[in-house]
Motif scaffolding. Sequence first.
Motif, PDB file in Angstrom:
ATOM      1  N   LEU A 142       0.782   3.253   3.523  1.00 33.20           N
ATOM      2  CA  LEU A 142       0.134   4.548   3.386  1.00 33.20           C
ATOM      3  C   LEU A 142      -0.286   4.788   1.941  1.00 33.20           C
ATOM      4  O   LEU A 142       0.421   4.400   1.001  1.00 33.20           O
ATOM      5  CB  LEU A 142       1.068   5.663   3.850  1.00 33.20           C
ATOM      6  N   ASP A 143      -1.437   5.428   1.806  1.00 36.86           N
ATOM      7  CA  ASP A 143      -1.941   5.769   0.475  1.00 36.86           C
ATOM      8  C   ASP A 143      -1.030   6.814  -0.169  1.00 36.86           C
ATOM      9  O   ASP A 143      -0.773   7.868   0.424  1.00 36.86           O
ATOM     10  CB  ASP A 143      -3.358   6.314   0.596  1.00 36.86           C
ATOM     11  N   PRO A 144      -0.519   6.561  -1.368  1.00 34.59           N
ATOM     12  CA  PRO A 144       0.344   7.571  -2.013  1.00 34.59           C
ATOM     13  C   PRO A 144      -0.363   8.890  -2.275  1.00 34.59           C
ATOM     14  O   PRO A 144       0.300   9.921  -2.434  1.00 34.59           O
ATOM     15  CB  PRO A 144       0.746   6.886  -3.331  1.00 34.59           C
ATOM     16  N   ALA A 145      -1.696   8.891  -2.317  1.00 30.80           N
ATOM     17  CA  ALA A 145      -2.423  10.135  -2.579  1.00 30.80           C
ATOM     18  C   ALA A 145      -2.516  11.024  -1.341  1.00 30.80           C
ATOM     19  O   ALA A 145      -2.896  12.189  -1.461  1.00 30.80           O
ATOM     20  CB  ALA A 145      -3.833   9.825  -3.084  1.00 30.80           C
ATOM     21  N   ARG A 158       0.609  15.991   5.847  1.00 32.99           N
ATOM     22  CA  ARG A 158      -0.143  16.231   7.082  1.00 32.99           C
ATOM     23  C   ARG A 158      -1.033  15.058   7.415  1.00 32.99           C
ATOM     24  O   ARG A 158      -1.129  14.635   8.570  1.00 32.99           O
ATOM     25  CB  ARG A 158      -0.978  17.501   6.927  1.00 32.99           C
ATOM     26  N   ARG A 159      -1.698  14.490   6.410  1.00 36.10           N
ATOM     27  CA  ARG A 159      -2.605  13.379   6.670  1.00 36.10           C
ATOM     28  C   ARG A 159      -1.840  12.116   7.070  1.00 36.10           C
ATOM     29  O   ARG A 159      -2.299  11.332   7.911  1.00 36.10           O
ATOM     30  CB  ARG A 159      -3.448  13.123   5.420  1.00 36.10           C
ATOM     31  N   ARG A 160      -0.656  11.930   6.492  1.00 38.74           N
ATOM     32  CA  ARG A 160       0.143  10.763   6.873  1.00 38.74           C
ATOM     33  C   ARG A 160       0.573  10.841   8.335  1.00 38.74           C
ATOM     34  O   ARG A 160       0.480   9.862   9.081  1.00 38.74           O
ATOM     35  CB  ARG A 160       1.374  10.672   5.968  1.00 38.74           C
ATOM     36  N   ARG A 161       1.053  12.010   8.722  1.00 39.32           N
ATOM     37  CA  ARG A 161       1.490  12.162  10.110  1.00 39.32           C
ATOM     38  C   ARG A 161       0.306  12.024  11.063  1.00 39.32           C
ATOM     39  O   ARG A 161       0.424  11.430  12.145  1.00 39.32           O
ATOM     40  CB  ARG A 161       2.164  13.527  10.294  1.00 39.32           C
ATOM     41  N   LEU A 162      -0.830  12.545  10.688  1.00 40.44           N
ATOM     42  CA  LEU A 162      -2.009  12.464  11.540  1.00 40.44           C
ATOM     43  C   LEU A 162      -2.448  11.017  11.727  1.00 40.44           C
ATOM     44  O   LEU A 162      -2.795  10.603  12.837  1.00 40.44           O
ATOM     45  CB  LEU A 162      -3.132  13.297  10.916  1.00 40.44           C
ATOM     46  N   LYS A 216     -13.113   9.670   6.088  1.00 36.24           N
ATOM     47  CA  LYS A 216     -12.637  11.045   6.216  1.00 36.24           C
ATOM     48  C   LYS A 216     -11.146  11.129   5.911  1.00 36.24           C
ATOM     49  O   LYS A 216     -10.674  12.105   5.324  1.00 36.24           O
ATOM     50  CB  LYS A 216     -12.938  11.563   7.618  1.00 36.24           C
ATOM     51  N   LEU A 217     -10.387  10.135   6.331  1.00 39.76           N
ATOM     52  CA  LEU A 217      -8.958  10.112   6.014  1.00 39.76           C
ATOM     53  C   LEU A 217      -8.723  10.110   4.516  1.00 39.76           C
ATOM     54  O   LEU A 217      -7.798  10.750   4.014  1.00 39.76           O
ATOM     55  CB  LEU A 217      -8.304   8.879   6.639  1.00 39.76           C
ATOM     56  N   ALA A 218      -9.557   9.404   3.792  1.00 41.72           N
ATOM     57  CA  ALA A 218      -9.335   9.258   2.357  1.00 41.72           C
ATOM     58  C   ALA A 218      -9.943  10.376   1.534  1.00 41.72           C
ATOM     59  O   ALA A 218      -9.393  10.736   0.490  1.00 41.72           O
ATOM     60  CB  ALA A 218      -9.898   7.912   1.884  1.00 41.72           C
ATOM     61  N   LEU A 219     -11.054  10.956   2.001  1.00 43.00           N
ATOM     62  CA  LEU A 219     -11.821  11.844   1.135  1.00 43.00           C
ATOM     63  C   LEU A 219     -11.979  13.261   1.666  1.00 43.00           C
ATOM     64  O   LEU A 219     -12.306  14.160   0.882  1.00 43.00           O
ATOM     65  CB  LEU A 219     -13.222  11.247   0.896  1.00 43.00           C
TER      66      LEU A 219
END
Length: 918
Positions: free
Chosen positions: A571-574, A578-582, A605-608
């Motif tokens: 997973l991206d540390p940034a 909420r985004r990690r769980r999604l 979209k996940l990243a930005l």
Amino acid sequence: MNVNSAHFHLLLGDGDWGACTSVGAKPAALAKKWKSLQPDDTIPIFDAKSLQLTLQPLEEPIPATPGEPLFTAADRRDAVADRNGNLYVIADDRLGLTIRSAGSGVVTSFWPPAPRRRRRETRAFADAAPVETAPRILAGLTITSDDFLIVGAGGSLLRFDLVGGGPPDRAQLPDGIVAAALAPAGDGGLWLLDATSPRLFRLDANLCIEARRVPGEAAIFAPDGIDPAPGFTAEPVTIDTSVIPAPAGLVALSDGAVILLDAPVKTAAGLFILDPGASAIRSLIRLDIVAFCFAATEPKGMPALLLADTDGNQAWRVQLVQRNGRWEASPQSDTLPLRRFGGRALVPIQGNVHYDSGATDPIWVQVIAIPHRRYALSAGFVTPVHDSGVPQCVWDRIWIDGCIPPGATVRVEARAADDSRTFATQATTGWIAQPALVLSPSGSELTGKRAIAAVATDPRNGKGSWGLLLQGITGRYTQLRITLIGDGRITPRLRALRIWYPRFSYVQRFLPGVYREEPVSASFLERFLANFEGLNTMIEDRIATAEALFDPRIAPVEMLDWLASWYEVALDPAWDERRRRLFIAHAAAFFGWRGTIRGLQLALKLALDETITAADFTLDGPDCTCPGAIRIVEAYRNRPRSRRFPKATDIPAPGIRSLDGDWLPEEGAAGLWARWPEGPAPAGRFPLFPLAGKEAIWTALVQQQLGFVPSVGQAERARWQAFQASIGIAAPEPDLPAATSDVWERYAALPTHDRQAWQDFLRARYRTIDLLNAAHDTLWSDFTLVPLPDHLPATATGARDWLMFEGQEMPIDRAAHRFSVLLPRTRVDTDPDTEATQIALARRIVGLEKPAHTVFDVRFYWAMNRVGEARLGLDSAIGQGSRAPELVPAAVLGRAYAGATFIGGPAIPPTGRSRIAC
């Protein structure tokens, strides 16, 4: 419920704590007491900020300084700050405006402008001096949502354009209306408090008072036989403020509510509110202080009002809370000292309230609360009656989440009975003192709680979960009496309380009956083994709820990386939680879209994009065309369109065609030469390459008649000449051959992409070389020898084949497997380093997710309504146009353009770069 089928009653939030009852001579619900709280009430209060029950904070009034005058509402001078932090203040003489720069802090005159020196007249006659008019007293000052500074000037309003600059516009108010105070409203409008009568008006963006249509006199004239149309007149919409004895200002909240201050000279101040959409003002709260001015802030959506008292030594905070759709106010006991307050105004500047310190040349200082506070020494309350539903229930234990710092105590008493009416008739009897609360080193007894709900254990400060084992509490119903004790400077803080029942008895479940024969020994053994039962139950609960670790919706935060490792993903540390769980919850769907446009959009979209939701991962998810969306544009969709020629069967019978009409392939080279625009036209075959010295004429002709500029034949012609020179031919042929030769066979053995595509196009169309020769009037022996034409084919069929190939097939071929990723840009002051980081991240993501055979580029686009570049309703939305704040940024060295930015702005820019100070 835990693994032993034990349940608990929970107290959490203001609703549960408010249902508790105070102790004393006149017991009442805490919620009722909070509405009319008195300083001498010995009850706990609920802190809306921390959502905890605490001892009542006590006010620490700062006494008035002897000899200093008291301020009144007449001493107030309206002040307002723009979005860059520049402060506008009505001058002390009320005849002009001053401005304090956010960059340098220098105070200068804003309006009226300084008079210009007139050149000394040497003529005998001079212009007559203008008639002097009485100066207009300024009262009321605000800035609208579209950056207009509005000032009340007697019976008119002055409007200054803070974006475009220039002199102010003057709007005349109806007779009898004089502005006393102004406040911004939605859609660029404002609220106006009348100084001549108890009225409040709402003005639109054009500074016109909102009015409603009322029946009036009928029309005078009408056609014969038709009754005159009913007449209508405009009647201003007026809000009656007569319930406010001494109105001294107003502020507007973001939801449209308007707060008005009632500031009598010597009596307590009050606050009144006009709710959104309401037509009448209601009383909000009556305070115990004498105030003369106030300001409003909304940090994190929690509106608060700051009022300055008349002695100028202190400000008082009033917190606003919305319950059941209505705003309610509660005074706070924060200590907010004001040093050398000049009495002009309290004004919010970029989210923080400031005041003028100093009588002359004031320094605007932020109002800061001092950290130490004073609390009541003790407060008690009684919980509601809790029902277990089981007669002779043995109540097990209590757990309290909160903070009991050193020096503070929470004393617990309990009682139980099988008849709840016993509690009502015997209010002071039956109470049993319970052991002291003990801080659990392992945290809460509830397993599977998320980090936001769990209370971290801090033994040094007494923070965590406190528990005790209930002693002698048996009965269907139970009730607790809790007393909070402090030393005047500290307070216990209770966030949640849980009462567990029934007790899971190791003595009754696992030991023989002989251990229960002696009551004293059985009681001791019961309590002794209950300590181990509590520890074992917590461990068993964790085992029983292990499945929660596999659910990304409720798994602890520290387990998310472990869950992602199942997909061989880091997973991206940034990313936020909420985004990690999604992502983990929809990883299977995400990898199913990999390599497609939807997959690329999801990855970007996940990243930005912070607006990503679960709906984006569904098969029929939203195809977002909203403004500011990330776009992926396939190159073939943007290919240029060539001219569409009619079918040969649709062409009229042979005859004389006008040269004003479009060229058709059946006209051949002669038709193109006949349309040559300048000078005598050459004869013979029509070249598909520019003629020397006539490049512009040739380009204009083919662009107009063919719809594109031919290029593949020109490239084939250049390669053929270069090949002849490379094999030593002294006089190479300039044109491509029309028949097979040894040299041409050697050249054709070196295929190119474009020639191969042309040969494949002809092979698919004609199948055999004989059919091709018959249609094109050629003599080729094989498809592999056919060159790209450098002159217009001689036959109409050949010309149509070439037009279809180079005009339609080749643009698609050149754009195939290519796409562009467009990232939205909605502001003009975005940091270049941030944009470079986003571009690099997008390139890396697309490089990992795209199909291997594709080529792409990443760039920004303007996600705004730009004529010719946006589709209204799909790609952009019309906002404030050139007045939009994101289009007029503060000037930053190295990134600003003169005339396109504001000089000024925040003292410390977000990017850490220096700003120009005015």
